[in-house]
Scaffold this active site. Structure first.
Site, PDB file in Angstrom:
ATOM      1  N   SER A  57      26.821 -18.839   6.898  1.00 30.66           N
ATOM      2  CA  SER A  57      27.058 -18.359   8.254  1.00 30.66           C
ATOM      3  C   SER A  57      27.904 -19.398   8.965  1.00 30.66           C
ATOM      4  CB  SER A  57      25.736 -18.156   8.999  1.00 30.66           C
ATOM      5  OG  SER A  57      25.956 -17.624  10.292  1.00 30.66           O
ATOM      6  N   ARG A  91      30.876 -13.924   2.919  1.00 33.62           N
ATOM      7  CA  ARG A  91      29.785 -12.942   2.941  1.00 33.62           C
ATOM      8  C   ARG A  91      30.139 -11.842   3.927  1.00 33.62           C
ATOM      9  NH1 ARG A  91      24.717 -14.038   6.773  1.00 33.62           N
ATOM     10  NH2 ARG A  91      24.902 -11.763   6.728  1.00 33.62           N
ATOM     11  N   THR A 145      21.142 -14.739  13.562  1.00 35.50           N
ATOM     12  CA  THR A 145      20.006 -15.462  13.003  1.00 35.50           C
ATOM     13  C   THR A 145      18.786 -15.349  13.910  1.00 35.50           C
ATOM     14  OG1 THR A 145      21.481 -17.029  11.893  1.00 35.50           O
ATOM     15  CG2 THR A 145      19.193 -17.704  12.176  1.00 35.50           C
ATOM     16  N   CYS A 198      38.287  -8.266  -2.111  1.00 41.00           N
ATOM     17  CA  CYS A 198      37.307  -9.169  -2.713  1.00 41.00           C
ATOM     18  C   CYS A 198      37.714 -10.619  -2.449  1.00 41.00           C
ATOM     19  CB  CYS A 198      37.200  -8.930  -4.217  1.00 41.00           C
ATOM     20  SG  CYS A 198      36.139 -10.142  -5.054  1.00 41.00           S
ATOM     21  N   CYS A 202      31.663 -13.586  -8.785  1.00 40.46           N
ATOM     22  CA  CYS A 202      31.099 -12.920  -7.617  1.00 40.46           C
ATOM     23  C   CYS A 202      30.277 -13.868  -6.748  1.00 40.46           C
ATOM     24  CB  CYS A 202      30.228 -11.746  -8.076  1.00 40.46           C
ATOM     25  SG  CYS A 202      29.443 -10.847  -6.731  1.00 40.46           S
ATOM     26  N   CYS A 236      28.907 -11.223  -1.821  1.00 41.04           N
ATOM     27  CA  CYS A 236      29.195 -10.878  -0.423  1.00 41.04           C
ATOM     28  C   CYS A 236      28.993  -9.399  -0.143  1.00 41.04           C
ATOM     29  CB  CYS A 236      30.611 -11.307  -0.048  1.00 41.04           C
ATOM     30  SG  CYS A 236      31.919 -10.284  -0.763  1.00 41.04           S
ATOM     31  N   CYS A 273      32.780  -5.317  -1.791  1.00 42.42           N
ATOM     32  CA  CYS A 273      33.283  -4.248  -2.654  1.00 42.42           C
ATOM     33  C   CYS A 273      32.452  -2.987  -2.512  1.00 42.42           C
ATOM     34  CB  CYS A 273      33.317  -4.717  -4.109  1.00 42.42           C
ATOM     35  SG  CYS A 273      31.716  -5.294  -4.738  1.00 42.42           S
TER      36      CYS A 273
END
Length: 618
Positions: free
Chosen positions: A116, A365, A401, A562, A587, A590, A593
């Site tokens: 984050s 992400r 959060t 991506c 990968c 995140c 896709c």
């Protein structure tokens, strides 16, 4: 399969419709022929697409799973899941009750998959642990300076941040969220929560009455072609009276639950953004601990939602966290969020901060941007949704959060009452806790999200992002969200892409290796690693769709959206044309896709537990 048959049939019909539409849109007969191949190479080998019951290689393999019983199982050790676990144990201690709480996390270490910005509003933390400072929570950098601007290609136009606007960060802290989550994990374990990192929840289990029974962790020891290895082992079943799903943004189990219980029946589609982030060590003379900077504008056009952040941390060295967010409702299939991020760093107001510095980390992400309108039904027999899984992010604040943690705390208070109250009957074997949703609607979370509900969808006017800024200035600052209307989102992000023939290709500058970088060297800084000899966890419902639809109509957008180089189109070994290659080992989890794929043919599932990025305080 966990998807109801009726849902699968709808997806199949949609796929056929899309393929028919693709044929109509291909005005030139050579368009499809250029990419088509005489036979479709097999890409997907995962058992969720090719059931083991039909695979002779699995005959005679012992498929028995061991089971453990708990009072509560929590899926995901992020802020929401850990806050929920902690609150349950606090309540149990206060009332002298014994409650077994088991928490599973797919990352090898708590916090290793957490990413984050992050500028943390401490409201929920103060409620959970009023003595968080004495406990040593890693909040080292109070915000001392707020800056906001609109970027043109060469200039930065400063915009004042008035008191009361969502972007005001007075009283907040710049944090490395992975370190904060790791600290929460320590607090949870100290209270007696059983935390199991490296165990990915792969399957939802159900009672015969249809209520959730618990989850099963992933099997291990499966070859890339889908056959069992000699080391094959079944996952573990965890049964509970109630299961909390705190998977984070676009959780793969939550997707199944939405369909099974029709949880999105009365809400708008969720919409998302992708956030890309780097950590840099910069020259000490340029370091301004506590400074928070945000921008909108260049390099994005006004119709593409997005913006940047640049945070100066105070952790003993001149460290800055910087990143770029792009709304996944963008329309041009040639857009690359990663390359937009790299281009942004060369802006005259940004590059001087980074010159002479060193990039030390990278990650990405997806994040929820649907807000109030997109919150689904949160409770169902045997389970509840908390945190970023259903989506409680305050988009104009760029913060989620605090709301995620509070949702977990409220859920635990409702669950605890059910667990210890003998006079509350349950109609199903898995507990149903509608009180959680009632509590949430009476909390500050609901009020906060309702007040800003129209800001994100207001960006879909003719003025784009700038229309959203005007709306914020007039309606939010003056009326505080009390306007008697609620704007709608245009639809799912997957449906927003235009065909490539209707869009202008984007020429991106080559990275210089000092300020901007290529994709693969960036992924290397994420620490991402997966067991190579396992089926790709990026599964395709139909292996022919990428070439016949995504490439033919949209010029293969997955190779651009991506942020980790997972998807690429390579020449077919025999014959003409291209095929999709999935580099699953790259990968970073995140989920972009799964969200943005225009054919909705990609289904992200968990790989073997422990695989994925290894973020250090991202």
């Amino acid at each position: 399969m966990l998807f109801p048959a009726c849902k699968v049939s709808r997806q199949a019909r949609r796929c056929l419709y899309a393929l028919k539409a693709a044929k109509k849109e291909c005005v030139l007969p050579l368009c499809a022929a250029r990419w088509a191949t005489s036979s479709v190479p097999r890409i997907t080998t995962h058992y969720t697409i090719y059931p083991r019951e039909k695979d002779k290689r699995w005959e005679g393999v012992n498929m028995e799973r061991f089971a453990e019983e708990a009072d509560v199982v929590i899926v995901g050790a992020g802020p929401a899941g850990l806050a929920a676990a902690i609150r349950l144990k606090q309540l149990a201690s206060e009332h002298g009750k014994e409650i077994r709480v088991c928490l599973v996390e797919k990352a090898a270490q708590i916090g290793a998959h957490t990413l984050s910005g992050a500028c943390l509003e401490p409201r929920a933390l103060e409620e959970l642990f009023p003595d968080w400072k004495e406990r040593g929570a890693p909040l080292h950098t109070p915000v001392t300076e707020d800056k906001f601007g609109i970027l043109t290609k060469k200039f930065r136009i400063p915009v004042p941040i008035l008191p009361g606007l969502p972007m005001n960060n007075h009283g907040n802290y710049i944090v490395r969220l992975g370190h904060f989550v790791s600290w929460l994990g320590e607090q949870a374990e100290a209270l007696g929560v059983e935390v199991y990192p490296g165990y990915a929840a792969a399957e939802v289990l159900f009672h015969e009455d249809g209520s959730v029974k618990g989850i099963a962790t992933n099997d291990v020891g499966i070859q890339k072609d889908g056959a069992p290895k000699d080391t094959f082992e079944r996952g573990l079943e965890l049964h509970a009276k109630i299961t909390m799903f705190a998977e984070g943004c676009h959780g793969h189990l939550a997707k199944q639950l939405y369909n099974r219980y029709n949880l999105r029946e009365n809400c708008q589609p969720q919409t998302y953004g992708i956030g890309l982030k780097e950590l840099w060590l910069i020259e000490e003379s340029k370091w301004k601990p506590g400074r928070v900077e945000h921008t909108v504008g260049w390099p994005l056009d006004r119709h593409t939602y997005g913006g940047s952040f640049l945070y100066h941390l105070n952790e003993g060295e001149p460290l800055v966290a910087l990143g770029f967010v792009v709304g996944l409702d963008y329309q041009n299939p040639f857009l690359s969020p990663f390359k937009e991020f790299q281009r942004w760093k060369h802006h005259p107001s940004v590059q001087p901060t980074l010159e002479g510095g060193k990039r030390i980390a990278y990650g990405a992400r997806a994040l929820n941007e649907g807000g109030f309108q997109s919150i689904p039904k949160l409770t169902f027999p045997g389970g509840i949704l908390i945190g970023c899984s259903p989506g409680f992010m305050n988009v104009p604040k760029i913060k989620g959060t605090h709301t995620a943690m509070k949702s977990g705390m409220l859920a635990s208070e409702a669950v605890f009452n059910q667990l210890v109250s003998e006079d509350i009957p349950s109609k199903t074997l898995g507990l149903n806790v509608p009180e959680y949703e009632d509590n949430l609607k009476n909390s500050w979370v609901w009020k906060e999200l309702y007040a800003v509900r129209n800001i994100r969808p207001s960006c879909h006017s003719a003025l784009g992002v700038y229309g959203g800024m005007i709306y914020t200035g007039i309606f939010y600052w003056i009326l505080r969200g009390m306007e008697p209307w609620t704007l709608k989102h245009p639809g799912t992000d997957a449906m927003q892409l235009k065909p490539a023939k209707d869009c202008t290709p984007i020429e991106y500058p080559k990275p210089d290796g000092k300020i901007s970088f290529d994709l693969l060297s960036s992924v290397a800084l994420s620490g991402t690693n997966h067991e190579h000899n396992q089926p790709a966890h990026l599964t395709l419902k139909d292996d022919s769709v990428p070439v016949n639809l995504n490439l033919a109509v949209y010029d293969g957008p997955e190779q651009r959206f991506c942020p980790a180089g997972v998807y690429e189109y390579v020449p077919v070994e025999t014959g003409e044309g291209l095929r999709l290659q999935i580099n699953a080992q790259n990968c970073v989890h995140c989920k972009t896709c799964d969200i943005k794929d225009p054919s909705q043919n990609i289904n992200w599932v968990v790989p073997e537990g422990g695989g994925g990025p290894a973020y250090n305080g991202m």
